[in-house]
Every structure is written in structure tokens, then in C-alpha cells.
Design a protein around this motif. Structure first.
Motif, short mmCIF file in Angstrom:
data_model
loop_
_atom_site.label_atom_id
_atom_site.label_comp_id
_atom_site.label_asym_id
_atom_site.label_seq_id
_atom_site.Cartn_x
_atom_site.Cartn_y
_atom_site.Cartn_z
N GLY A 233 0.82 -1.21 0.00
CA GLY A 233 0.00 0.00 0.00
C GLY A 233 0.85 1.26 0.00
O GLY A 233 0.57 2.22 -0.72
N VAL A 234 1.93 1.25 0.77
CA VAL A 234 2.81 2.43 0.82
C VAL A 234 3.48 2.62 -0.55
O VAL A 234 3.63 3.75 -1.03
CB VAL A 234 3.85 2.30 1.96
CG1 VAL A 234 4.93 3.35 1.85
CG2 VAL A 234 3.15 2.42 3.31
N LEU A 235 3.83 1.52 -1.22
CA LEU A 235 4.41 1.65 -2.57
C LEU A 235 3.40 2.26 -3.55
O LEU A 235 3.77 2.99 -4.46
CB LEU A 235 4.86 0.28 -3.11
CG LEU A 235 6.04 -0.37 -2.40
CD1 LEU A 235 6.45 -1.65 -3.12
CD2 LEU A 235 7.24 0.58 -2.33
N LEU A 236 2.11 1.94 -3.33
CA LEU A 236 1.10 2.50 -4.23
C LEU A 236 0.85 3.98 -3.93
O LEU A 236 0.55 4.77 -4.82
CB LEU A 236 -0.22 1.72 -4.12
CG LEU A 236 -0.14 0.26 -4.57
CD1 LEU A 236 -1.48 -0.44 -4.38
CD2 LEU A 236 0.29 0.17 -6.03
N LEU A 237 0.96 4.34 -2.64
CA LEU A 237 0.78 5.74 -2.26
C LEU A 237 1.94 6.60 -2.77
O LEU A 237 1.75 7.75 -3.14
CB LEU A 237 0.71 5.86 -0.74
CG LEU A 237 -0.64 5.76 -0.07
CD1 LEU A 237 -0.49 5.87 1.44
CD2 LEU A 237 -1.59 6.83 -0.56
N PHE A 238 3.14 6.03 -2.72
CA PHE A 238 4.34 6.77 -3.14
C PHE A 238 5.06 5.96 -4.22
O PHE A 238 6.08 5.30 -3.95
CB PHE A 238 5.28 7.00 -1.94
CG PHE A 238 4.59 7.65 -0.77
CD1 PHE A 238 4.24 8.99 -0.81
CD2 PHE A 238 4.27 6.92 0.37
CE1 PHE A 238 3.58 9.59 0.26
CE2 PHE A 238 3.61 7.51 1.44
CZ PHE A 238 3.27 8.86 1.38
N PRO A 239 4.55 5.99 -5.47
CA PRO A 239 5.07 5.10 -6.52
C PRO A 239 6.56 5.28 -6.79
O PRO A 239 7.23 4.35 -7.21
CB PRO A 239 4.26 5.47 -7.76
CG PRO A 239 3.13 6.30 -7.28
CD PRO A 239 3.47 6.85 -5.94
N GLN A 240 7.07 6.48 -6.51
CA GLN A 240 8.50 6.69 -6.80
C GLN A 240 9.37 5.79 -5.93
O GLN A 240 10.50 5.46 -6.29
CB GLN A 240 8.90 8.17 -6.65
CG GLN A 240 8.79 8.76 -5.28
CD GLN A 240 7.37 9.25 -4.95
OE1 GLN A 240 6.41 8.78 -5.54
NE2 GLN A 240 7.24 10.15 -4.00
N LEU A 241 8.83 5.32 -4.78
CA LEU A 241 9.59 4.40 -3.91
C LEU A 241 9.77 3.04 -4.58
O LEU A 241 10.70 2.31 -4.29
CB LEU A 241 8.87 4.18 -2.58
CG LEU A 241 8.78 5.36 -1.61
CD1 LEU A 241 8.01 4.95 -0.37
CD2 LEU A 241 10.16 5.83 -1.23
N ALA A 242 8.84 2.70 -5.47
CA ALA A 242 8.87 1.36 -6.09
C ALA A 242 9.85 1.30 -7.25
O ALA A 242 10.22 0.22 -7.69
CB ALA A 242 7.47 0.98 -6.56
N GLY A 243 10.25 2.45 -7.80
CA GLY A 243 11.20 2.46 -8.91
C GLY A 243 10.51 2.17 -10.23
O GLY A 243 9.55 2.85 -10.61
N GLU A 244 10.93 1.08 -10.88
CA GLU A 244 10.39 0.71 -12.20
C GLU A 244 8.89 0.52 -12.17
O GLU A 244 8.35 0.01 -11.18
CB GLU A 244 11.03 -0.61 -12.64
CG GLU A 244 12.45 -0.47 -13.10
CD GLU A 244 12.57 0.56 -14.21
OE1 GLU A 244 11.95 0.35 -15.27
OE2 GLU A 244 13.25 1.59 -14.01
N PRO A 245 8.18 0.86 -13.28
CA PRO A 245 6.72 0.64 -13.33
C PRO A 245 6.36 -0.81 -13.03
O PRO A 245 5.37 -1.09 -12.37
CB PRO A 245 6.34 0.99 -14.76
CG PRO A 245 7.42 1.90 -15.24
CD PRO A 245 8.67 1.55 -14.49
N GLY A 246 7.20 -1.77 -13.48
CA GLY A 246 6.92 -3.19 -13.24
C GLY A 246 6.78 -3.48 -11.76
O GLY A 246 5.98 -4.32 -11.35
#
Ligand code: HEM
Length: 321
Positions: A233-246
Motif C-alpha cells: 500500500g505504501v508503494l502505491l501511495l508513493f510510486p517513486q519508492l517502487a522504482g520501475e513501473p513493473g
């Protein structure tokens, strides 16, 4: 001459109107580009070149796969559990107290434990409803209330979902700290599982400490499922934390599937805590349970306790009936 030019220029422009978007965006060109499976990209002057992508075919493919996978998994898991509970209710009926209510009670959960439970429970229910709305809302709410109401409810639901996630995480963290010591798996849990937890008629009451194996399964599902939901959920709230779109696409899929499974587990939990078992709700309602309920479902816990059963001398342990 200058004056003549000054007045002539706008007039020339007026004769041949300029469409400012004609050269930059042509809808037909965009559609044709998509047919070939190409990305539609423009130019940006900021460092993040990904911002230049208007449409990427793999994004559209992902969204299609995601939507169908999530829709069907959630339908199967949640409706499957509701069907199972309905059958269980009609076959087994309510699990009643074998010896009726004694009328004397014993403290099961203190107010802090109940606060942590209801904080988590209320947050989870709000998160589940606003999450399910994203999957089923358009099929259920639009026919019932119309598109405008659905749009308003969904916008509000998004805000609720994003903010309620934080107290939910807090509730999970408190439950982990206060209950972990009672939820370590042991040999006795295997015996409880072998005896079917005494769920079937005439199955007896396998001994259990403060939490039986079924409750330990609920506890660990809530703690581990809650942690996984929080992380994704936190990755979805702050997508830049997840890096690549994949990565955030995976986070999105994992978030939705874990949420569906956890919703099904919690439906079973709510059933047992209310309709399914006589005397269970009081544990989280008033915090006091009937002595007979405690002896039937948590015999070893009652025997271990040194606090008094109301109406009995302190430390007194009456033999199981
Ligand atoms: C209306 C909703 C709910 C009701 C009526 C309810 C009821 C109860 C009751 C009666 C207990 C105590 C059982 C005992 O005495 O041993 C309990 C425990 C617990 N509840 Fe809930 N609950 C609800 C929702 C939730 C939700 C949404 C969560 C988590 C997301 C949750 C997590 C837990 C956990 C971890 C325990 C301790 C382990 C267990 O007893 O299974 N509950 N609940």
C-alpha cells in the motif's frame, strides 16, 4: 509603412485561422500508432524522461490483465467464503454452550486490548469496503444510485482509504505486541486441529490456552497479511519508492489479492465472533466472558489464570464440567 504593416498583419492572420493543436496532436494518428503496438511519446524538458510517455501499450495490457485477475480472484475468494459460511451455518448451526451460561464471568481482554482490536477492525472494514468499491462498485452502485453518486462516493472512498491505512497499521502493530506471546504455535495446536477444533457436532472441546489454533491462524493472517498490505500500500501511495513501473504493477496485484484473501479470512472471523458461536462476542464487547464459555473453549487458559472468577475465591479453579 510601419503603421500599415501593423494593421495588415492581424487581418492576414484572420483570413487563415491557425489551429494551435493541429500539428501536435491528431487523434487519428494516435490511434494508428497504438494499432502498431507502439508507445505514444512526446518530448519533455524535465529530467524524468518517463514523463514523456502518454500511452504505453504494455501499460494498457497490464491494466487489462490486472483488472480481470483481480476481479475474478476477489469474486471467487470472497463469495466462496460467504457461501461456505452459509452452508456451515445451516449444517452445523450456532455453536452453543454445552452447559449453558453459568452467570459468573471472567476477564478475557482488558480495555487496551479491546481498543486495539476495534481500532483495527473499524479501519479494516472501511478499507475493505472502499477497496471492494474499486472492483465491484461500478457494477453494483451505478445501477442502484447512478453514475454521479458512484463518482462522488469513489472519490471520497479514495481519500478514506489513503488516510485510514495509517491507524490500521498502528492497530496491527499494537495487536502484534500485546498478543504475540499467546500466539506462538505449539504441539497442543496440532491436537486442536486434529480434533477439528470441536467445530463439528459432538466433536468435544479440545483443550486450548488463551488462543486456540484457529485463533492463532487468524492472528498470524492479520499480522502478516496486514504487514504485506501495508508494504504494498505504501508503494502505491508513493510510486517513486517502487522504482520501475513493473514493481508497482506487481505491488498493485499483490495488494489486491492479499486484500481479497484477508477479507475472506476476516469474514469467517466475524461469523464466529457473532452469529457462529454463543457467548463469544462478550470477549470483545465487555471484555468479560462467561465461566462456562471459558472452560469449554479455553480450558487450559482458565486453569492457568490466577485472577478470580467472579463469585469464586481468588485462584480457585473449578473442575471442568
Ligand atoms: C465486526 C467485526 C468483528 C467482530 C465481531 C470481532 C470479534 C472478535 C472477538 C469476539 C474476538 C475474541 C475471541 C476470543 O475471545 O478469543 C476477536 C479477536 C480477534 N480479532 Fe476480531 N472481530 C471483528 C473484526 C476483526 C477484524 C476486522 C480484525 C482484523 C483485521 C480482527 C482481528 C482479531 C484478532 C487478531 C483477534 C485475536 C485472535 C482471535 O481471537 O482470533 N477482528 N474478535
Amino acid at each position: 509603412m510601419l503603421a500599415a504593416l501593423f494593421f495588415a498583419a492581424p487581418m492576414a492572420g484572420a483570413q487563415e485561422p491557425v489551429n494551435p493543436t493541429a500539428r501536435s496532436v491528431q487523434e487519428q494518428q494516435l490511434l494508428e500508432a497504438l494499432q502498431g503496438g507502439n508507445a505514444i511519446s512526446g518530448r519533455v524538458s524535465i529530467p524524468d524522461q518517463r514523463a514523456a510517455d502518454l500511452i504505453k501499450p504494455e501499460g494498457r495490457n497490464w491494466s487489462g490483465t490486472h483488472n480481470s485477475t483481480v476481479y475474478w480472484t476477489t469474486t471467487a475468494v470472497v463469495l466462496g467464503m460467504l457461501a461456505l459460511l452459509t452452508v456451515f451455518y445451516f449444517v452445523r448451526g450456532r455453536i452453543r454452550l454445552e452447559h449453558g451460561f453459568a452467570g459468573r464471568t471472567i476477564k478475557r481482554f482488558n480495555s487496551f486490548e479491546r481498543f486495539a482490536h476495534w481500532l483495527t477492525a473499524v479501519c479494516f472494514i472501511l478499507l475493505a469496503l472502499t477497496g471492494l468499491n474499486l472492483i465491484f462498485g461500478r457494477y453494483v452502485l451505478i445501477p442502484l444510485f447512478g453514475a454521479d453518486t458512484f463518482a462522488t462516493a469513489t472519490q471520497l472512498g479514495k481519500v478514506v482509504h489513503n488516510y485510514i491505512a495509517w491507524p490500521f497499521m498502528l492497530g496491527i502493530a499494537i495487536m502484534l505486541v500485546v498478543w504475540i506471546k499467546d500466539n506462538i504455535p505449539g504441539r497442543i495446536d496440532l491436537d486442536w486441529i486434529k480434533a477439528g477444533g470441536g467445530m463439528l457436532k459432538g466433536g468435544g472441546h479440545p483443550p486450548a490456552k488463551r488462543f486456540n489454533a484457529g485463533q492463532k491462524i487468524i492472528f498470524w493472517s492479520v499480522v502478516l497479511g496486514g504487514a504485506a498490505l501495508s508494504f504494498t500500500g505504501v508503494l502505491l501511495l508513493f510510486p517513486q519508492l517502487a522504482g520501475e513501473p513493473g514493481n508497482w504493477q506487481l505491488a498493485q496485484l499483490a495488494h489486491a489479492i492479499i486484500a481479497a484473501v484477508m477479507t475472506a479470512v476476516i469474514l469467517a472471523h466475524i461469523y464466529i465472533g457473532t452469529l457462529g458461536m454463543e457467548g463469544a462476542f462478550d470477549a470483545m464487547g465487555s471484555g468479560q466472558v462467561d465461566v462456562n464459555w471459558a472452560r469449554e473453549h479455553h480450558s487450559l487458559w482458565v486453569a492457568e489464570r490466577d485472577t478470580a472468577v467472579e463469585g469464586e475465591p481468588r485462584g480457585h479453579v473449578a473442575p471442568a464440567e
